[in-house]
Design an enzyme around this catalytic site. Structure first.
Site, PDB file in Angstrom:
ATOM      1  CG  HIS A  66      -4.438   1.151   3.960  1.00 24.68           C
ATOM      2  ND1 HIS A  66      -3.845   1.043   3.031  1.00 24.68           N
ATOM      3  CD2 HIS A  66      -5.913   1.781   3.509  1.00 24.68           C
ATOM      4  CE1 HIS A  66      -4.863   0.771   1.759  1.00 24.68           C
ATOM      5  NE2 HIS A  66      -5.520   1.188   1.996  1.00 24.68           N
ATOM      6  CB  CYS A 125      -1.123  -0.415   1.399  1.00 24.01           C
ATOM      7  SG  CYS A 125      -0.231  -0.209   2.851  1.00 24.01           S
TER       8      CYS A 125
END
Length: 338
Positions: A178, A102
């Site tokens: 994230h 990510c």
């Protein structure tokens, strides 16, 4: 599809992301950390040279995108609306199919959607963007995750560890951190998150600085979890300060010979000196980035193991471990009392 373990975790650090950009072969960009989105800090981020200039006012430094790190929550609501029309096909949006990818995916979301004269994507990313232009988000995600060049650059920032944990031991309720990207495209602000169904449209750019329009979105997102989570990180992808300062010095040098001795020429010399000092500071900062990244990549495991062996031979290892346990115990008791 590549295995999840093929991609390492990336630390949210501007030096790491700046070196990632260089590793991908991209020129003209750097990454700066943002501690807030207040007007004063945003003005400082975009300011390159002195306010009083001999030539036209010093151009503001372009900010091409933001990368936001937060603890991911399943129940978090989307701030905008998912794009389902042709706009999604006309931008680079890839579904995330690899957990640890990510960070690089958020970075590439900005790089591959930036069309600016300052930015040179380099051969590898230019070809990748062209080759995947007609792919849907799922295929773009698979292509990204299986591109060896991108993966090797990403994994060059892996940290060496003494212990390898079994993923099966991970707590079920533990939610990972994230990365997502924010950037303006064609007069609108988008959130690009590979875990979402598509790009998120956050609305039109109204202010001269799109970051002012984005500010309430970031603030609302942080405030929603202030009671349970305070670990956030925000980084800005900007044009190269060195590039802008160097160009300005060339402009000043070009007009120097046309000025007669006097106040204006004195001001020019003063501005040149300020630019030179700024350029030196940027060079020092880039040198620090490289040094920090070298430490990120270095394998300290042999050194640590040797130090533990020496401490054990001297009979100092066990007492140090016991002392550490006691400190942890006292700290836990203090926190419980608080």
């Amino acid at each position: 599809m590549a295995a999840e373990g093929d991609w390492c975790l990336i630390e949210s650090d501007p030096s790491v992301f700046t070196e990632l950009i260089r590793g991908f072969g991209v020129k003209g960009l750097q990454v700066e950390e943002l501690y807030s989105l207040d007007d004063e800090l945003l003005a400082a981020l975009r300011t390159v040279g002195p306010a009083n200039t001999v030539l036209d006012s010093f151009p503001r430094l372009p900010v091409h995108g933001l990368i936001f790190l937060f603890r991911w929550h399943k129940e978090e609501k989307t701030a905008g609306t998912v794009v389902t029309d042709d706009r999604a096909q006309n931008m680079f949006f890839a579904k995330q199919v690899i957990t640890n990818a990510c960070a690089t995916q958020a970075l590439l979301s900005v790089l591959l959607n930036t069309a600016h004269k300052d930015v040179d994507l380099g051969q590898s990313l230019t070809e990748f963007k062209a080759n995947t232009a007609t792919f849907d988000p799922a295929m773009k995600g698979l292509s990204l995750s299986n591109m060896e060049f991108i993966r090797s650059v990403h994994n060059s920032f892996s940290r060496q560890t003494l212990v390898e944990f079994d993923p099966a031991m991970k707590q079920k309720d533990e939610e990972p951190f994230h990365f997502v990207a924010y950037l303006p495209i064609d007069g609108r602000i988008y959130e690009l998150d590979g875990l979402k169904d598509g790009p998120i449209d956050l609305g039109k750019v109204v202010n001269d600085d799109w970051l002012q329009d984005l500010r309430p979105v970031i603030q609302t997102r942080m405030q929603a979890f202030m009671g349970s989570e305070i670990r956030f990180n925000l980084m800005a992808i900007t044009s190269s300060r060195t590039q802008y300062i160097s160009a300005r010095m060339e402009e000043l040098g070009a007009v120097e010979g046309s000025l007669a001795d006097g106040p204006e020429k004195d001001q020019l010399f003063e501005e040149l000196q300020e630019c030179s000092l700024s350029l030196e500071e940027e060079d020092r900062k880039m040198a620090r980035h490289k040094a920090e990244c070298a430490r990120h990549k270095h394998n300290y495991v042999p050194l640590i193991m040797q130090m533990l062996k020496l401490l054990a031979q001297k009979g100092e290892l066990v007492p140090m471990v016991e002392e550490s346990k006691e400190r942890r115990k006292r700290k836990a008791e203090e926190q419980k009392s608080a």
